[in-house]
Design a protein around this motif. Structure first.
Motif, PDB file in Angstrom:
ATOM      1  N   PHE A 199       0.745  -1.252  -0.065  1.00 34.46           N
ATOM      2  CA  PHE A 199       0.055  -0.028   0.136  1.00 34.46           C
ATOM      3  C   PHE A 199       0.699   1.269  -0.037  1.00 34.46           C
ATOM      4  O   PHE A 199       1.790   1.447   1.044  1.00 34.46           O
ATOM      5  CB  PHE A 199      -0.911  -0.153   1.282  1.00 34.46           C
ATOM      6  CG  PHE A 199      -1.956   1.023   1.267  1.00 34.46           C
ATOM      7  CD1 PHE A 199      -2.987   1.210   0.380  1.00 34.46           C
ATOM      8  CD2 PHE A 199      -1.839   2.225   2.327  1.00 34.46           C
ATOM      9  CE1 PHE A 199      -3.721   2.119   0.011  1.00 34.46           C
ATOM     10  CE2 PHE A 199      -2.903   3.001   2.112  1.00 34.46           C
ATOM     11  CZ  PHE A 199      -3.689   3.130   1.306  1.00 34.46           C
ATOM     12  N   TRP A 210      -4.318  -7.777  -0.992  1.00 28.79           N
ATOM     13  CA  TRP A 210      -4.975  -8.502  -0.022  1.00 28.79           C
ATOM     14  C   TRP A 210      -5.643  -9.774  -0.590  1.00 28.79           C
ATOM     15  O   TRP A 210      -6.114 -10.613   0.070  1.00 28.79           O
ATOM     16  CB  TRP A 210      -6.144  -7.739   0.906  1.00 28.79           C
ATOM     17  CG  TRP A 210      -5.605  -6.669   1.690  1.00 28.79           C
ATOM     18  CD1 TRP A 210      -5.776  -5.234   1.611  1.00 28.79           C
ATOM     19  CD2 TRP A 210      -4.912  -6.767   3.048  1.00 28.79           C
ATOM     20  NE1 TRP A 210      -4.948  -4.666   2.519  1.00 28.79           N
ATOM     21  CE2 TRP A 210      -4.689  -5.815   3.577  1.00 28.79           C
ATOM     22  CE3 TRP A 210      -4.720  -8.129   3.824  1.00 28.79           C
ATOM     23  CZ2 TRP A 210      -3.730  -5.497   4.656  1.00 28.79           C
ATOM     24  CZ3 TRP A 210      -4.076  -8.038   4.862  1.00 28.79           C
ATOM     25  CH2 TRP A 210      -3.889  -6.886   5.214  1.00 28.79           C
ATOM     26  N   LYS A 253     -13.288  -7.627  -0.432  1.00 31.06           N
ATOM     27  CA  LYS A 253     -13.640  -6.673  -1.517  1.00 31.06           C
ATOM     28  C   LYS A 253     -12.760  -5.257  -1.405  1.00 31.06           C
ATOM     29  O   LYS A 253     -13.267  -4.368  -0.856  1.00 31.06           O
ATOM     30  CB  LYS A 253     -15.080  -6.335  -1.949  1.00 31.06           C
ATOM     31  CG  LYS A 253     -15.760  -7.673  -2.471  1.00 31.06           C
ATOM     32  CD  LYS A 253     -17.439  -7.545  -2.460  1.00 31.06           C
ATOM     33  CE  LYS A 253     -17.645  -8.404  -3.006  1.00 31.06           C
ATOM     34  NZ  LYS A 253     -19.410  -8.314  -3.205  1.00 31.06           N
ATOM     35  N   GLU A 254     -11.537  -5.472  -1.499  1.00 28.52           N
ATOM     36  CA  GLU A 254     -10.589  -4.355  -1.134  1.00 28.52           C
ATOM     37  C   GLU A 254     -10.023  -3.746  -2.612  1.00 28.52           C
ATOM     38  O   GLU A 254      -9.732  -4.384  -3.346  1.00 28.52           O
ATOM     39  CB  GLU A 254      -9.544  -4.786  -0.375  1.00 28.52           C
ATOM     40  CG  GLU A 254      -9.862  -5.545   0.860  1.00 28.52           C
ATOM     41  CD  GLU A 254     -10.249  -4.250   2.040  1.00 28.52           C
ATOM     42  OE1 GLU A 254      -9.763  -3.300   1.962  1.00 28.52           O
ATOM     43  OE2 GLU A 254     -10.847  -4.663   3.030  1.00 28.52           O
ATOM     44  N   LYS A 255      -9.986  -2.437  -2.512  1.00 27.88           N
ATOM     45  CA  LYS A 255      -9.094  -1.792  -3.501  1.00 27.88           C
ATOM     46  C   LYS A 255      -7.777  -2.026  -3.543  1.00 27.88           C
ATOM     47  O   LYS A 255      -7.293  -2.290  -4.832  1.00 27.88           O
ATOM     48  CB  LYS A 255      -9.337  -0.283  -3.678  1.00 27.88           C
ATOM     49  CG  LYS A 255     -10.910   0.517  -3.376  1.00 27.88           C
ATOM     50  CD  LYS A 255     -10.821   1.875  -3.332  1.00 27.88           C
ATOM     51  CE  LYS A 255     -12.183   2.379  -3.561  1.00 27.88           C
ATOM     52  NZ  LYS A 255     -12.468   3.655  -3.370  1.00 27.88           N
ATOM     53  N   ASP A 256      -7.112  -2.520  -2.591  1.00 26.22           N
ATOM     54  CA  ASP A 256      -5.801  -2.789  -2.450  1.00 26.22           C
ATOM     55  C   ASP A 256      -5.863  -4.444  -2.872  1.00 26.22           C
ATOM     56  O   ASP A 256      -6.198  -5.144  -2.072  1.00 26.22           O
ATOM     57  CB  ASP A 256      -5.427  -2.480  -0.866  1.00 26.22           C
ATOM     58  CG  ASP A 256      -3.734  -2.925  -0.922  1.00 26.22           C
ATOM     59  OD1 ASP A 256      -3.185  -3.483  -1.898  1.00 26.22           O
ATOM     60  OD2 ASP A 256      -3.329  -2.657   0.034  1.00 26.22           O
ATOM     61  N   THR A 257      -5.458  -4.844  -4.154  1.00 26.41           N
ATOM     62  CA  THR A 257      -5.632  -6.083  -4.577  1.00 26.41           C
ATOM     63  C   THR A 257      -4.472  -6.874  -3.839  1.00 26.41           C
ATOM     64  O   THR A 257      -4.384  -8.002  -3.917  1.00 26.41           O
ATOM     65  CB  THR A 257      -5.199  -6.065  -5.990  1.00 26.41           C
ATOM     66  OG1 THR A 257      -4.189  -5.471  -6.260  1.00 26.41           O
ATOM     67  CG2 THR A 257      -6.282  -5.353  -6.691  1.00 26.41           C
ATOM     68  N   ARG A 300      -9.349  -7.990   6.243  1.00 26.80           N
ATOM     69  CA  ARG A 300      -9.282  -7.451   4.978  1.00 26.80           C
ATOM     70  C   ARG A 300      -8.727  -8.469   3.839  1.00 26.80           C
ATOM     71  O   ARG A 300      -8.967  -8.554   2.747  1.00 26.80           O
ATOM     72  CB  ARG A 300      -8.286  -6.391   4.798  1.00 26.80           C
ATOM     73  CG  ARG A 300      -8.370  -5.118   5.742  1.00 26.80           C
ATOM     74  CD  ARG A 300      -7.531  -4.199   5.548  1.00 26.80           C
ATOM     75  NE  ARG A 300      -8.077  -3.123   4.242  1.00 26.80           N
ATOM     76  CZ  ARG A 300      -7.743  -2.171   4.199  1.00 26.80           C
ATOM     77  NH1 ARG A 300      -6.647  -1.630   4.833  1.00 26.80           N
ATOM     78  NH2 ARG A 300      -8.046  -1.397   2.979  1.00 26.80           N
TER      79      ARG A 300
END
Length: 555
Positions: A348, A387, A381-385, A377
């Protein structure tokens, strides 16, 4: 750099003798007296010499063991029935069964502590409280359980009999949660509306009022006095997280209790400092050995705001945004551990996981640093893939371990139960495969218990039973809280540093049954006593036995 070289030189000289030290001394003389060797050549010569020495002694290096001591814990959230109980409508037997099953699960994963939220929003999950019963326990705030029972007494007992520390997790700012369906007539927001700040649908404590800080302190002290908890724990909620269009209306309080401050933000931070210090001092008076810790927002301050801050960029910071000077609490020794919520992935950009772990390792001032990990997380469904990578969380645990954090706390229990991407399997079969004792806190207790007495063994139908006598009290008056049982093959050199040789731990009495023995095998046993703060004494043993079909024989 010089320190590292000196350490290697010391080991080297001890292993190889005086003549090699003399040779290095001559090299120094050549450099500084004769001055024939330039500094670069001298450094190269010394480096090569030391590396050769290390290579020659590589077989003498200490073996690498799994960690013998490591804090492994999980948060069990009760607000909104996140983790336990699963709904508001369970009867006490169902609640007890659910909680016991949770503990069994976390014990199998490898945990040695639980943090249970016993005050979620101006309420209580325990009988001995001035605040009303929680709606998330009984379905309506203020309604007592039927039949009557004390959940915290039960939870503590069940945790301790499994060898799990129990930390009472108290939310310290909420009186009414925005999702609350019922507010009891004895909720403090009704009894003292003058103590309250309304913000974004919540009713929160106004920390600027001295009586408020005293009331919160009394809540913590009450738990410490009436329950056998191992620790008192607060989360990250101090002043509220900012919401667009919302204002903290504490101008009147600032005018009345400003204490000479001209900057309101500094005053708010001081209010929180006074509260944390007051609770620390009050708990020390009640029980000097009880642990006190806080789990703040992960970032203290960003580097761009403060040169002493972490290498993070534009992140919400506890100091600036929540008015919580989390670094100060550890620097002043007001907390025994800090567990910042490092809920970010290793890739991140604004707040890299590793940067925060590095910063907190350097800024924990001798107190314990546990990494709060965002298990919720993983696979979501995280914007940071990042995870979505199944190795992310296990690698976070590895990194914190390599960088000398004392342990990890996972948020939250439900996320571990879900086991997204199989990360819990990595804990159970790899990272937490072997047991670990809770790290000691020398500033609270550094005196180990004495050695157990009269170790014996007998053969049962289901295995070999070891039994012994409790040690005499140590100089601090303490005896054993639990015991560690080590088992070795006769050909092995016994070591207290290798947790792979821990057969098990005994938490209830002076006996243990080894159910894994095999006929015709020889075994060597040692047993140590451990006190409440996890100081481990010297072992009794060796007890050497050979297992026959119907009997044991000493050898």
């Amino acid at each position: 750099m010089f320190i590292c070289r000196y350490d290697k030189l010391s080991k080297f000289s001890a292993n190889f003798g005086l003549k090699y030290v003399t040779l290095i001394g001559l090299t120094f003389c050549m450099r500084f007296i004769v001055k024939k060797i330039p500094i670069i050549a001298f450094s190269l010569l010394l480096t090569i010499f030391l590396l050769q020495g290390c290579k020659a002694q590589s077989t003498d290096f200490e073996p690498v063991y799994p960690p013998k001591r490591e804090f492994r814990a999980v948060w069990i959230a009760t607000v909104d029935n996140i983790d336990w109980p699963s709904s508001k409508n369970l009867v006490p037997d169902e609640q007890r069964n659910e909680f016991s099953a949770l503990l069994d699960f976390h014990k199998r994963v490898g945990m040695n502590a639980v943090f249970v939220q016993v005050r979620a929003a101006g309420d209580a999950f325990y009988a001995k409280s001035s605040e009303p019963w929680s709606e998330w326990l009984t379905g309506q705030q203020g309604r007592r359980p039927e039949p009557m029972w004390d959940p915290m007494e039960f939870m503590i007992h069940e945790s301790h009999r499994r060898g799990l520390e129990f930390h009472a997790w108290l939310n310290l700012n909420r009186l009414v949660h925005k999702s609350s369906k019922s507010i009891s007539s004895d909720n403090i927001s009704r009894l003292h509306p003058d103590w309250i700040l309304s913000y974004d649908g919540y009713k929160l404590f106004n920390f600027g009022i001295p009586e408020v800080r005293q009331f919160i302190t009394e809540i913590a002290v009450n738990v410490a006095k009436n329950y056998d908890v191992d620790g008192i724990h607060f989360d990250d909620y101090f002043y509220p997280y900012a919401v667009a269009g919302q204002v903290i209306y504490d101008d009147a309080t600032f005018r009345q209790y400003g204490r000479g401050f001209t900057n309101k933000n500094d005053w708010r931070r001081n209010n929180v400092d006074l509260l944390v210090k007051q609770i620390h001092e009050a708990l020390m008076q009640v029980n000097p050995k009880i642990k006190f810790g806080i789990s703040p927002c992960g970032v203290w301050r960003n580097k761009g705001t403060d040169s002493e801050g972490s290498k993070t960029y534009g992140a919400l910071a506890s100091y600036d945004d929540l008015f919580a000077d989390s670094r100060k609490w550890v620097r002043e020794g007001w907390v025994d551990y800090i567990a910042p919520q490092v809920y970010f992935s290793s890739k991140f950009g604004k707040v890299p996981y590793r940067n925060l772990v590095d910063w907190w390792t350097e800024n924990c001032y001798g107190r314990h640093f546990y990494v709060g990990v965002g298990a919720y997380r993983v696979g979501g469904k995280e914007k940071d893939t990042q995870w979505a990578n199944p190795t992310e969380l296990p690698n976070q645990v590895r990194y914190s371990r390599e960088n000398e954090a004392e342990g990890t706390i996972f948020f939250s229990s439900r996320s571990l139960k879900n086991n997204n991407l199989g990360f819990v399997d990595s804990l159970r079969t790899d990272l937490f495969r072997y047991p670990a004792l809770v790290p000691t806190m020398s500033w609270k207790d550094a005196i180990p218990p004495l050695t157990p007495k009269s170790l014996k063994a007998t053969l049962l139908n289901n295995g070999l039973e070891l039994f012994w006598e409790k040690p005499d009290p140590a100089t601090d008056g303490e005896t054993a809280t639990y015991y560690v049982i080590y088992r070795f093959d006769p050909s092995e050199k016994p070591s207290a540093h290798d947790p792979r040789k821990i057969l098990g731990m005994a938490y209830e009495g002076e006996k243990f049954v080894d159910t894994t023995i095999q006929v015709g095998k020889r075994y060597v046993y040692y047993i140590t006593a451990v006190d409440r703060l996890h100081n481990e004494g010297r072992p009794i043993g060796p007890l050497k036995v050979e297992v026959f079909d119907q009997k044991l024989q000493r050898f």
